[in-house]
Design a protein around this motif. Structure first.
Motif, PDB file in Angstrom:
ATOM      1  N   TYR A   1      -8.267   2.118  11.164  1.00 47.59           N
ATOM      2  CA  TYR A   1      -9.101   1.688   9.900  1.00 47.59           C
ATOM      3  C   TYR A   1      -9.427   3.137   9.103  1.00 47.59           C
ATOM      4  O   TYR A   1      -9.353   3.143   8.029  1.00 47.59           O
ATOM      5  CB  TYR A   1     -10.270   0.845  10.431  1.00 47.59           C
ATOM      6  N   VAL A   2      -9.950   4.108   9.953  1.00 47.98           N
ATOM      7  CA  VAL A   2     -10.028   5.293   9.443  1.00 47.98           C
ATOM      8  C   VAL A   2      -8.821   5.733   8.727  1.00 47.98           C
ATOM      9  O   VAL A   2      -9.023   6.255   7.551  1.00 47.98           O
ATOM     10  CB  VAL A   2     -10.578   6.228  10.598  1.00 47.98           C
TER      11      VAL A   2
ATOM     12  N   TRP B   1      -6.503   3.992   7.859  1.00 51.84           N
ATOM     13  CA  TRP B   1      -5.998   2.986   6.587  1.00 51.84           C
ATOM     14  C   TRP B   1      -6.820   3.521   5.239  1.00 51.84           C
ATOM     15  O   TRP B   1      -6.152   3.445   4.286  1.00 51.84           O
ATOM     16  CB  TRP B   1      -6.403   1.713   6.953  1.00 51.84           C
ATOM     17  N   ALA B   2      -7.986   3.748   5.441  1.00 47.62           N
ATOM     18  CA  ALA B   2      -8.774   4.333   4.312  1.00 47.62           C
ATOM     19  C   ALA B   2      -7.875   5.304   3.374  1.00 47.62           C
ATOM     20  O   ALA B   2      -7.997   5.177   2.167  1.00 47.62           O
ATOM     21  CB  ALA B   2     -10.162   4.815   4.718  1.00 47.62           C
ATOM     22  N   SER B   3      -7.434   6.169   4.004  1.00 45.46           N
ATOM     23  CA  SER B   3      -6.695   7.144   3.519  1.00 45.46           C
ATOM     24  C   SER B   3      -5.175   6.721   2.963  1.00 45.46           C
ATOM     25  O   SER B   3      -4.703   7.159   1.928  1.00 45.46           O
ATOM     26  CB  SER B   3      -6.388   8.606   4.336  1.00 45.46           C
TER      27      SER B   3
END
Lengths: 584, 584
Positions: free
Chosen positions: B271-272, B274-276
């Motif tokens: 998820y970290v 994915w944010a980027s």
């Protein structure tokens, strides 16, 4: 270890950002955590899960209809603050009160407690519920001191389902209490996780050992022991929980079950374990009701697992089975892709399942002797391949997937068994090799299984059906095997495959026989040629073959397929079997 | 490493046994693999996924309505045999033909090919489709030589959805081809997996490095580089794929996306990342359509991830979004727990969100000087806590979750920022400490955050609102802090908590002041008392506190909370700040 992050201090924030971006249909971000993307249609008790992050799908992964209304998300392994809990509750509540649910850890108890006080002071009824399922964290006489681990999943689920049905805050708390009273978990750890930005794991477990009852943040367990088989581990977990069967369970024998992976213990391993767990539960007279096997409450990439049992009553069973629609957990009937429920709607053509091997032709006494020699040769191959299994695996791991040794062992085991059966049925070498080839391919799978299967079958096809082969027929068999392998595998000499050993073997075998050598001499000499050729593959660069990358790193390493072939040929030559027996 | 198994040679069989036991509503075991538990209502093309095992949920995890009809399950990382593929197909087919789908690996191509030939020979139309999404495995000019990795998930999904709609075998193959032509993946590996029963990993990646394009069985990648931030990794993956945008994509800007974890790279990390990723995709003008972030095609517990893009057209988008109901993947509308879709149905009472801090009272010049001293003290505490962050984490990891250092750093950062703001607004020490305490609790969370927040706020409450505190008021503040901490934390002296340092500090501070010492002298002496007391906690056995286990292993280690308190008191004493400034 945790490797993907930006600023470790902002790990949780970045995670929430990506999580909400990935699941816009289910959740939206609010200060302090997340709430459902869509507000419930009528007022209901807002059930809020929460705690430190690092446990996905706990806790934010189960926000959505049928499950939580929101989740309060702390830093990694750190309770969220009271301000966060208050903020999420203010966004999620719909006029029927708030229930904070969390594992029984000091920080969570404190912070959620402060938030509930503040909400209550502002006229919003708010309660807290701390789950205490971990039997290893305190004795049975002090269950209120136990920690909460994976069992929280079940407690949150039933309480959330009650809230979804419209139960009042007091009723939801009662369901949570009853579920918690009937829920017990026991976990084991094999290796610790590493917090983002740190180099060393939070804790370690010696190699080959397990920590029984080790907490999901590395809290001390009750004892350490050897890690043996999955069946032993299943017994440890099941017996540990049955010894802690709660008084509240009454005479219930229906259990909700969670077999939970902590992060690095993967689904394949959990399913292997589940096969034993379900057997032991059944033996104990328990009936699992929708067991969940997977990652439900993790601890970053910690290795380990836990088993949770919840002794159900009718109400809890209904709530456990109620539908839920969340990012990480979706249960209930989908209104789509409806299958036939009869199981018999579409009649198969059913391929004529002619899977039995052809009955081997009955052979002459001389042919039986040759068949026995073939069995001896396979037995020699088997001994050698088992001895070399690990070495072949290492060779294969240089540029491949490391399964060559295992595959060859599996294949030769099956081939030998089939060959022995054929020999016992008085089959000639032709039929015997065909059966052995089929068995090798079927049991080994993989590239080498397909090639060895095809090669053995082709070799057999070139031999006479009812008598021992002559020298020329043996040479034809070897040539046929080569043809089958190149036809199926599409490799040519120089491609760094087993063809690089098989091709010179066949040529040398033919030449030696043509020069008047005995089959045994010719075979031994050709096997030596194959050995040298296999070694020479170390200088080759893999050239072709589907999906075979240009493997720089394998240059300098002999090809594993050529190596195992040469080893087998050498072992067979040493038995003097197949070559010594036949007529010249 | 893979740790849970019985006989490594039977790992796949045991796994299938547990898998089918866990998912009786979705699948049933047949020789060679699994098929859907319920036969389709009408004849349809049977889509069969398959390959070696060790990649769950690939491939058997996606069998069910809307997705595959069955799965052929080989040994770990080994193609299933042709006999297995034939057997599963014979069970699954319903009269409209069979499509085998797999990644482009030599063994799979061979074995599925043989099975398809046999089925066709028996009058059952059968085709094969090999996925080639991995851009790192061969150059763009030779896409047909590329391996299949996570992108198979998307190809299987759309082809299966077409089959579910009733498409003919030729049409399903066409959908598979079109999806594959528009699908590209790029993966990275951080660490290798270990096969069941082996001691050494299949491959290794140096610590702090990543292997770009490393295959899911450890096949060679294209290059190695430093593992830096998640944002950098996102850029590598996105740019790598955009450079390989397929010609078949046309002008499509809608993409199905998979951000796939390989096993030990966990959801939080994904998820970290994915944010980027989503930011970069949007910047590039692409619009993700139902992105899947999670474990879709794993490789046992390998650390790493991959990104897959499929440039959609209208047909592929419809098929990608079509519902599916399988053990590991359920998409589509559940007929249950229907939320309001308006987002406004149930009005919240909305707790009056009075979350802004009280406006600090304006103070006298002398009070401002005292406030400045308080800021200096917090700054000294901050420097010290950052220096000691790792050491405090290690101390906490002995019996706790290792987050103490990180939590204290976060807390003191927030407290200092709030204090500086209050000082700039001319607040007196009372209001300043209140603001600092609130900020500490809100940002740090956890037990220590709640306790430090409550302690600072209580300390401030005992001080005058508009002037510098006198000696007696400082003593009262310290006493109030102790009372707040014990009230909230419920710990008593001797319980091995920070109370063991705070309690003797307060007593010594009061005694030294009563004996006529200056505040600075008294504070310094009391801080020394606290230091000795914190060290003495090493001899204590933790006695109480909710969910705090009886930690044998923490006996001999000082309590981290007492230690950090003593360190902070010492640093504050060294500034001579709070004690030097006030009137006597």
């Amino acid at each position: 270890m945790t490797r993907v992050f930006n600023d470790p201090a902002r790990f949780a924030e970045d995670m929430v950002h990506g999580f909400t971006a990935a699941h816009p249909d289910h959740v939206r971000a609010v200060p302090g955590g997340v709430v459902r993307a869509h507000r419930p249609g009528t007022a209901k008790v807002a059930v809020l899960t929460g705690g430190g992050s690092g446990h996905y799908p706990a806790f934010c992964g189960v926000v959505g209809p049928g499950f939580a209304d929101g989740s309060v998300i702390g830093n990694v392994f750190t309770s969220p603050s009271a301000a966060q809990a208050y903020s999420v509750a203010a966004e999620a509540e719909t006029g029927a009160g708030v229930l904070f649910m969390f594992g029984n850890y000091a920080g969570d108890v404190m912070n959620f407690g402060q938030a509930a006080e503040r909400l209550t002071g502002e006229g919003i009824p708010a309660r807290c519920f701390a789950v205490t399922d971990d039997v290893a964290s305190a004795p049975a006489a002090e269950t209120e001191r136990r920690r909460g681990i994976a069992g929280g999943f079940t407690v949150y689920k039933t309480a959330s389902a009650a809230a979804e049905e419209g139960a009042s805050l007091e009723e939801v708390v009662r369901v949570a209490e009853r579920t918690n009273d009937r829920t017990r978990s026991l976990g084991v750890a094999f290796a610790g996780c590493t917090l983002p930005g740190q180099r060393e794991p939070l804790f370690t477990v010696p190699d080959g050992r397990l920590g029984l009852g080790l907490g999901i943040h590395g809290e001390p367990g009750v004892r350490e022991s050897d890690l043996t088989t999955a069946a032993d581990l299943a017994r440890t977990l099941v017996e540990g929980l049955l010894a802690e069967r709660p008084a509240a369970a009454g005479d219930s024998n229906r259990v909700a079950v969670l077999l939970n992976g902590l992060g690095a213990t993967k689904y394949e391993e959990l399913y292997v374990l589940w096969a034993s767990v379900v057997e032991l539960l059944t033996e104990a007279g328990l009936e699992p009701v929708r067991a969940e096997v997977g990652e439900l409450v993790t601890s970053l990439d910690m290795a380990g697992c836990s088993l949770t049992l919840t002794w159900l009553d009718d109400e809890l069973e209904r709530l456990w089975l109620a539908p839920a629609d969340t990012p990480a957990y979706r249960r209930g009937r989908l209104d789509a892709a409806a299958p036939s429920r009869t199981g018999e709607a579409a009649a198969p053509r059913r391929a004529a399942a002619a899977r039995a091997h052809d009955e081997p032709a009955t052979a002459t006494g001389e042919a039986v002797a040759a068949a026995t020699a073939a069995v001896q040769a396979l037995r020699a191959a088997r001994t050698l391949l088992h001895d070399e299994e690990e070495a072949l695996g290492r060779l294969d791991a240089v540029a491949g997937d490391g399964d060559h040794g295992r595959g060859m062992s599996k294949g030769v085991d099956a081939a030998l068994a089939a060959a022995e059966q054929a020999r016992d049925a008085n089959a000639a070498p032709a039929a015997l090799l065909g059966a052995a080839g089929d068995a090798w391919a079927a049991d080994a799978g993989g590239t080498s299984g397909a090639l060895w299967g095809a090669g053995l079958r082709a070799f057999g096809s070139a031999l006479p059906a009812d008598r021992a082969p002559e020298a020329g027929e043996l040479a034809a068999g070897a040539r046929a095997a080569l043809a089958a392998v190149t036809s199926l595998g599409k490799a040519e000499p120089g491609d760094k495959t087993l063809v690089d050993a098989l091709d010179p073997f066949v040529t040398a075998f033919e030449e030696r026989l043509a020069a008047g050598g005995s089959p045994a001499e010719a075979f031994a000499a050709a096997a030596e040629t194959a050995r040298a050729a296999a070694e020479a593959t170390a200088g080759l660069r893999p050239k072709r073959g589907r999906a075979r990358p240009l493997a720089e790193r394998s240059v300098g390493t002999p090809d594993p397929g050529a190596t195992s072939l040469a080893l087998v040929l050498g072992a067979v030559a040493a038995t003097a079997g197949p070559a010594a027996e036949p007529a010249r």
